[in-house]
Design a protein around this motif. Structure first.
Motif, short mmCIF file in Angstrom:
data_model
loop_
_atom_site.label_atom_id
_atom_site.label_comp_id
_atom_site.label_asym_id
_atom_site.label_seq_id
_atom_site.Cartn_x
_atom_site.Cartn_y
_atom_site.Cartn_z
N ARG A 102 -15.87 21.32 -20.76
CA ARG A 102 -15.90 22.60 -21.47
C ARG A 102 -16.42 23.68 -20.71
O ARG A 102 -16.25 24.53 -19.45
CB ARG A 102 -17.19 22.93 -22.90
CG ARG A 102 -17.55 24.54 -22.99
CD ARG A 102 -18.58 24.15 -24.01
NE ARG A 102 -19.93 23.15 -23.73
CZ ARG A 102 -20.99 23.40 -22.45
NH1 ARG A 102 -21.12 24.72 -22.04
NH2 ARG A 102 -21.91 22.13 -22.56
N VAL A 103 -17.48 22.26 -19.47
CA VAL A 103 -17.95 23.89 -18.37
C VAL A 103 -17.04 23.79 -17.44
O VAL A 103 -16.96 25.45 -17.24
CB VAL A 103 -19.41 22.75 -17.37
CG1 VAL A 103 -18.82 21.78 -17.09
CG2 VAL A 103 -19.79 23.70 -16.94
N LYS A 104 -16.14 22.81 -17.07
CA LYS A 104 -14.58 23.33 -16.19
C LYS A 104 -13.76 24.07 -16.91
O LYS A 104 -13.29 24.98 -16.05
CB LYS A 104 -14.01 21.93 -15.88
CG LYS A 104 -14.61 21.26 -15.32
CD LYS A 104 -14.14 19.73 -14.10
CE LYS A 104 -15.31 19.13 -13.92
NZ LYS A 104 -14.22 18.14 -13.75
N VAL A 105 -13.94 24.56 -17.85
CA VAL A 105 -12.82 25.01 -18.68
C VAL A 105 -13.85 26.33 -19.00
O VAL A 105 -12.68 27.89 -18.49
CB VAL A 105 -12.77 24.70 -20.27
CG1 VAL A 105 -11.83 26.27 -20.84
CG2 VAL A 105 -11.77 23.59 -20.12
N GLU A 106 -15.02 26.48 -19.03
CA GLU A 106 -15.56 28.24 -19.07
C GLU A 106 -15.81 28.89 -17.59
O GLU A 106 -14.91 29.42 -17.31
CB GLU A 106 -17.38 27.92 -19.34
CG GLU A 106 -17.22 27.24 -21.60
CD GLU A 106 -18.65 27.19 -21.28
OE1 GLU A 106 -19.33 27.51 -20.78
OE2 GLU A 106 -18.93 26.91 -22.55
N ARG A 107 -15.55 28.02 -16.83
CA ARG A 107 -15.26 28.29 -15.55
C ARG A 107 -14.00 28.38 -15.12
O ARG A 107 -14.36 30.29 -14.45
CB ARG A 107 -15.81 27.08 -14.03
CG ARG A 107 -15.66 27.44 -12.80
CD ARG A 107 -16.35 26.68 -11.92
NE ARG A 107 -17.94 26.86 -12.14
CZ ARG A 107 -18.48 26.58 -10.91
NH1 ARG A 107 -18.65 26.46 -9.55
NH2 ARG A 107 -20.14 27.42 -10.80
N LEU A 108 -13.21 28.48 -15.36
CA LEU A 108 -12.07 28.82 -15.44
C LEU A 108 -11.88 30.16 -16.11
O LEU A 108 -11.99 31.21 -14.89
CB LEU A 108 -10.47 27.79 -15.41
CG LEU A 108 -10.13 26.88 -15.06
CD1 LEU A 108 -9.42 25.47 -16.24
CD2 LEU A 108 -9.27 26.78 -13.80
N ARG A 109 -12.07 30.30 -17.08
CA ARG A 109 -12.12 31.49 -17.59
C ARG A 109 -12.55 32.67 -16.53
O ARG A 109 -12.15 33.90 -16.97
CB ARG A 109 -12.58 31.12 -19.19
CG ARG A 109 -11.49 30.42 -19.97
CD ARG A 109 -11.98 30.44 -21.56
NE ARG A 109 -10.72 30.06 -22.06
CZ ARG A 109 -10.74 29.28 -23.43
NH1 ARG A 109 -11.70 28.65 -23.73
NH2 ARG A 109 -9.77 28.58 -23.25
#
Length: 310
Positions: A102-109
């Protein structure tokens, strides 16, 4: 192949966009290292990993069409591409597998990327991104199998060679091979380069055994960052020439290494970034008494609730 001149050119190209990251030297005896141990803190890089180096070099080396750039990633490469695209004023579409944290997907966004969560593994996300790139004409930024990306990652080796000119050995985590390919291309056997993979992400280990890249089953704690089903052809060719060997560690050793980095140094690292520490602690690599060892702490995009902070 990628050579030192390619890496020097990449270093000049990306200098205005990436951070020089610090090195810390630790006391003898820590984590089963009897000699001298130094850590290159590349988790302090923009977007949280070394991947920004390769992403910027690729985007600055090629014309970027108005439709922008596209990449597949377990998370760190995508974040680096999204960050680089944002800084350079381009659109970015990033495809990630369901195992991305989740932390990586949030960073992408947070970097303004259009994010597509597709399939169970990196290979599924890569296939979907390739289809999309053919439809749109976007510039593809591969995580590890493009010379510009590998040369960009090699700039961290070039930088380290000036910070620690007397190293004997480097322990380098291996996913698809971009980082170890770039580092080994810089040092070219002047420093012993040892790859480290987990038992569930052993693509380079199996390739070197087989004499060619082969498909492997991907699973385990570090699968989001190290989970390339097949190591890149470019990195494999480099590894055959310049990497002494690859060692394997299990997930338990990686989890212990993450905790050691936190407990002993108050450093947060994702599983892939703790692999080199795990190799020392578990005895997968045993340094000589006076050996000067370096380890890249290559990413800090950890999901903190996934392990106990003590």
């Amino acid at each position: 192949m990628v050579n030192r001149e390619d890496i020097k050119r990449a270093a000049r190209r990306v200098a205005a966009y990436v951070r020089p990251t610090p090195v810390i030297s630790l006391e003898s005896g820590i984590w089963n290292c009897p000699g001298h141990l130094s850590l290159k803190l590349e988790q302090l890089q923009h977007s949280g990993s070394f991947k920004a180096r390769g992403a910027f070099n690729r985007l600055l080396s090629q014309p970027v069409p108005p439709v922008g750039v596209i990449a597949a990633s377990g998370g760190n490469h995508g974040a680096a591409v999204a960050y680089a695209a944002q800084q350079l004023g381009h659109r970015a579409e990033i495809f990630v597998p369901e195992i991305s944290t989740r932390v990586k997907v949030e960073r992408l966004r947070s970097y303004g990327a259009d994010v597509h969560i597709v399939g169970a593994t990196y290979a599924d996300a890569w296939f979907a991104s390739e289809q999309r790139a053919r439809e749109t004409g976007a510039l593809v930024v591969h995580a590890y199998n493009q010379p510009e990306v590998v040369a960009g990652q090699g700039t961290v080796g070039y930088e380290l060679s000036r910070q620690l000119p007397d190293l004997d050995t480097l322990l380098v985590a291996v996913g698809g091979g971009g980082l170890i390919g770039g580092i080994a291309s810089w040092f070219q056997n002047t420093v012993r380069v040892i790859g480290v993979e987990t038992e569930g992400t052993a693509s380079m280990y199996r390739a070197l055994q087989a004499g060619a890249p082969v498909d492997v089953d991907v699973h385990g704690l570090a699968a989001d960052a190290l989970g390339a089903r097949r190591v890149g052809e470019l990195a494999f060719e480099i590894a055959q020439r310049y990497v002494e060997r690859v060692v394997l560690v299990d997930d338990e050793a990686v989890a212990r290494a993450q905790l050691s980095l936190w407990n002993d140094l108050r450093l947060v690292a994702e599983p892939s970034a703790a692999a080199g520490i795990a190799a020392l602690q578990a005895g997968a690599y045993r340094p000589a008494p006076d050996e000067r060892v370096g380890i890249f702490i290559c990413g800090g995009n950890a999901q903190l609730e996934a392990f106990s902070i003590k």
